[in-house]
Write a protein that holds these residues in place. Structure first.
Motif, PDB file in Angstrom:
ATOM      1  N   LEU A 266       0.812  -1.183  -0.001  1.00  0.00           N
ATOM      2  CA  LEU A 266      -0.087  -0.050   0.063  1.00  0.00           C
ATOM      3  C   LEU A 266       0.732   1.360  -0.054  1.00  0.00           C
ATOM      4  O   LEU A 266       0.430   2.212  -0.717  1.00  0.00           O
ATOM      5  CB  LEU A 266      -0.911   0.135   1.189  1.00  0.00           C
ATOM      6  CG  LEU A 266      -2.054  -1.074   1.132  1.00  0.00           C
ATOM      7  CD1 LEU A 266      -2.681  -1.101   2.657  1.00  0.00           C
ATOM      8  CD2 LEU A 266      -2.996  -0.697  -0.019  1.00  0.00           C
ATOM      9  N   LEU A 267       2.038   1.150   0.533  1.00  0.00           N
ATOM     10  CA  LEU A 267       2.774   2.500   0.740  1.00  0.00           C
ATOM     11  C   LEU A 267       3.384   2.733  -0.527  1.00  0.00           C
ATOM     12  O   LEU A 267       3.926   3.674  -0.930  1.00  0.00           O
ATOM     13  CB  LEU A 267       4.001   2.166   1.769  1.00  0.00           C
ATOM     14  CG  LEU A 267       3.856   2.265   3.082  1.00  0.00           C
ATOM     15  CD1 LEU A 267       5.012   2.032   4.018  1.00  0.00           C
ATOM     16  CD2 LEU A 267       3.390   3.842   3.508  1.00  0.00           C
ATOM     17  N   GLU A 268       3.750   1.664  -1.374  1.00  0.00           N
ATOM     18  CA  GLU A 268       4.234   1.790  -2.746  1.00  0.00           C
ATOM     19  C   GLU A 268       3.734   2.495  -3.529  1.00  0.00           C
ATOM     20  O   GLU A 268       4.386   3.319  -4.633  1.00  0.00           O
ATOM     21  CB  GLU A 268       4.654   0.316  -3.430  1.00  0.00           C
ATOM     22  CG  GLU A 268       5.842  -0.658  -2.682  1.00  0.00           C
ATOM     23  CD  GLU A 268       6.022  -1.695  -3.347  1.00  0.00           C
ATOM     24  OE1 GLU A 268       5.072  -2.058  -3.876  1.00  0.00           O
ATOM     25  OE2 GLU A 268       7.080  -2.190  -3.113  1.00  0.00           O
ATOM     26  N   GLU A 269       2.198   2.903  -3.587  1.00  0.00           N
ATOM     27  CA  GLU A 269       1.616   3.892  -4.243  1.00  0.00           C
ATOM     28  C   GLU A 269       2.108   5.377  -4.341  1.00  0.00           C
ATOM     29  O   GLU A 269       2.247   5.934  -5.360  1.00  0.00           O
ATOM     30  CB  GLU A 269       0.291   3.868  -3.858  1.00  0.00           C
ATOM     31  CG  GLU A 269      -0.679   4.526  -4.859  1.00  0.00           C
ATOM     32  CD  GLU A 269      -2.166   4.469  -4.515  1.00  0.00           C
ATOM     33  OE1 GLU A 269      -2.785   5.502  -5.356  1.00  0.00           O
ATOM     34  OE2 GLU A 269      -2.534   3.944  -3.599  1.00  0.00           O
ATOM     35  N   HIS A 270       2.420   5.737  -3.140  1.00  0.00           N
ATOM     36  CA  HIS A 270       2.954   7.014  -2.903  1.00  0.00           C
ATOM     37  C   HIS A 270       4.365   7.284  -2.640  1.00  0.00           C
ATOM     38  O   HIS A 270       4.863   8.447  -2.421  1.00  0.00           O
ATOM     39  CB  HIS A 270       2.010   7.809  -1.981  1.00  0.00           C
ATOM     40  CG  HIS A 270       0.602   7.949  -2.403  1.00  0.00           C
ATOM     41  ND1 HIS A 270       0.527   8.690  -3.701  1.00  0.00           N
ATOM     42  CD2 HIS A 270      -0.525   7.315  -2.065  1.00  0.00           C
ATOM     43  CE1 HIS A 270      -1.069   8.621  -3.983  1.00  0.00           C
ATOM     44  NE2 HIS A 270      -1.439   7.691  -2.872  1.00  0.00           N
ATOM     45  N   PHE A 271       5.067   6.095  -2.463  1.00  0.00           N
ATOM     46  CA  PHE A 271       6.363   6.274  -1.724  1.00  0.00           C
ATOM     47  C   PHE A 271       7.441   5.188  -2.459  1.00  0.00           C
ATOM     48  O   PHE A 271       7.088   4.004  -2.650  1.00  0.00           O
ATOM     49  CB  PHE A 271       6.467   5.921  -0.358  1.00  0.00           C
ATOM     50  CG  PHE A 271       5.540   7.086   0.604  1.00  0.00           C
ATOM     51  CD1 PHE A 271       6.399   8.014   1.148  1.00  0.00           C
ATOM     52  CD2 PHE A 271       4.405   6.880   0.937  1.00  0.00           C
ATOM     53  CE1 PHE A 271       5.697   8.916   1.855  1.00  0.00           C
ATOM     54  CE2 PHE A 271       3.649   7.761   1.683  1.00  0.00           C
ATOM     55  CZ  PHE A 271       4.364   8.813   2.012  1.00  0.00           C
TER      56      PHE A 271
END
Length: 405
Positions: A266-271
């Motif tokens: 989920l973090l990889e979408e924005h980071f």
């Protein structure tokens, strides 16, 4: 215009100042508090905690009345003395790593109302009303609002020369800080300082938003009493370049029912996520975040979009809330949610590792500190930063200088 006034302070007798002054009440552990109260009869802790001698819990109303009575006892016993006339003070705090110098003065409630004293943090109404009631009952304040002013070569030169004079106080504390206080008591000095600040369009609150809001509320409720001291509140005025701004880091108790693997996806979408394994990594610039999870450190780099963002949306604390804490971890109320806690950035990153490894929390985030220009931009735009965006020094000693109401 930024109006400041001298005031007729109450302060410790010169031979007792190091015994009287204390840190903020909440900074003491129960063991420390008991030791100071048991073995130091001069400590200002006796004034702000009058129920200790009875070992009982009492209502706020009774406590505030007790504070007022104990303060009068300290004055009667000459532990405190009253200045002969209204003056300013120059105050220097030296810690192991920093040195801070500023001016103690009364600042205008009307300037606060007119937004010439600008704010960047929201306040909790119950805290504002509680401290207002404390001021109303005790009729004194010893916790100045920390306010910044634009750097001035002329004022810096004057301060350097003033420091060469003999101080009123010079003492050290058990926390290895050195405190020095000079009187600014000649008519020429007082008028010169008033004129200097009169030429400054706006001042900015760095720390003490609840205290200034309480002074404003007290002024409105008690102005019918005709007390001119209510028109101002105690402030510590310091140059913008001289404040030290730390971040507040975040620790969260759980992953909101996500697995570690799902959370990282989920973090990889924005980071952009970079594993640092056991390296004690902290952000080195805006848009970077440190993370400790499942025994490992990570570096998170925010993927900036081409979309234009506001000053507030560009704050790292807001980015973390908008893209991680709220949508993924389910943290809605940053002030009151019991799943989140805050660690001042001046503390070692190992503190975050330790409390997560102990199991009370599952994940921690470190941020890059905000600078004073960001604070000013937020205040100028009449915006409010997320709670716990900054931990700002210096911190003032209670009982050093008292402003009576």
């Amino acid at each position: 215009m930024a109006k400041i006034i001298p005031f007729k302070a109450v302060r410790p007798a010169e031979d007792k100042v190091s015994l009287v002054t204390c840190r903020n009440y909440d900074d003491y552990s129960q063991a420390e508090l008991a030791a100071w109260l048991n073995f130091n009869p001069y400590s200002f802790l006796h004034v702000i905690n009058p129920a200790y001698v009875h070992s009982q819990k009492i209502s706020w109303d009774k406590r505030f009345k007790g504070v007022a009575l104990k303060f009068q006892d300290f004055k009667r016993d000459s532990i405190f003395v009253t200045e002969e006339k209204p003056i300013f003070y120059l105050y220097e705090i030296k810690t192991k790593t920093n040195s801070f110098t500023g001016i103690l003065a009364g600042t205008s409630v009307q300037d606060y109302k007119d937004n010439h004293i600008k704010k960047h943090e929201d306040t909790l109404q119950y805290r504002v009303e509680l401290f207002k009631e404390y001021l109303h009952q005790t009729r004194f304040n010893t916790e100045p609002v920390l306010i910044t002013y634009p750097d001035s070569i002329e004022l810096n030169t004057w301060i350097s020369l003033k420091k060469k004079n003999k101080p009123l106080y010079c003492f050290s504390t058990t926390t290895r800080e050195k405190h020095t206080l000079w009187k600014i008591d000649t008519e020429n000095e007082i008028e010169w300082l008033k004129e200097h600040f009169d030429a400054i369009p706006d001042l900015y609150i760095a720390d003490g938003h609840h205290r200034s809001a309480s002074a404003d509320l007290l002024h409105d409720e008690d102005k019918h009493l005709g007390n001119p001291n209510l028109d101002h509140f105690l402030s510590f005025l310091i140059a913008e370049s001289n404040v030290k701004i730390y971040e507040f880091n975040r620790v969260i108790r759980d992953l909101n029912q996500h697995s570690v693997e799902d959370f990282l996806k989920l973090l990889e979408e924005h980071f952009i996520i970079v594993s640092k394994q056991q390296e004690l990594w902290k952000p080195t610039e805006k848009g970077e975040f440190g993370m400790y999870l499942n025994g490992s450190f990570y570096a998170l780099f925010f993927k900036k979009s081409n979309q234009e963002t506001s000053i507030l949306e560009n704050l790292d604390a807001q980015i973390l809330y908008d893209y991680v804490l709220h949508p993924i971890l389910g943290i809605d109320d940053l002030r009151n949610d019991e799943r989140i806690d805050y660690i001042p950035g001046k503390q070692s990153i190992t503190i975050i590792k330790e409390i997560i490894d102990e199991g009370a929390f599952e994940i921690g985030f470190t941020l890059f500190p905000i600078d004073v220009n960001e604070i000013k931009s937020i205040a100028d735009a009449n915006l409010i930063m997320p709670p716990k965006s900054t931990y700002i020094e210096p911190k003032f000693r209670s009982g050093l200088v008292v402003y009576e109401l």
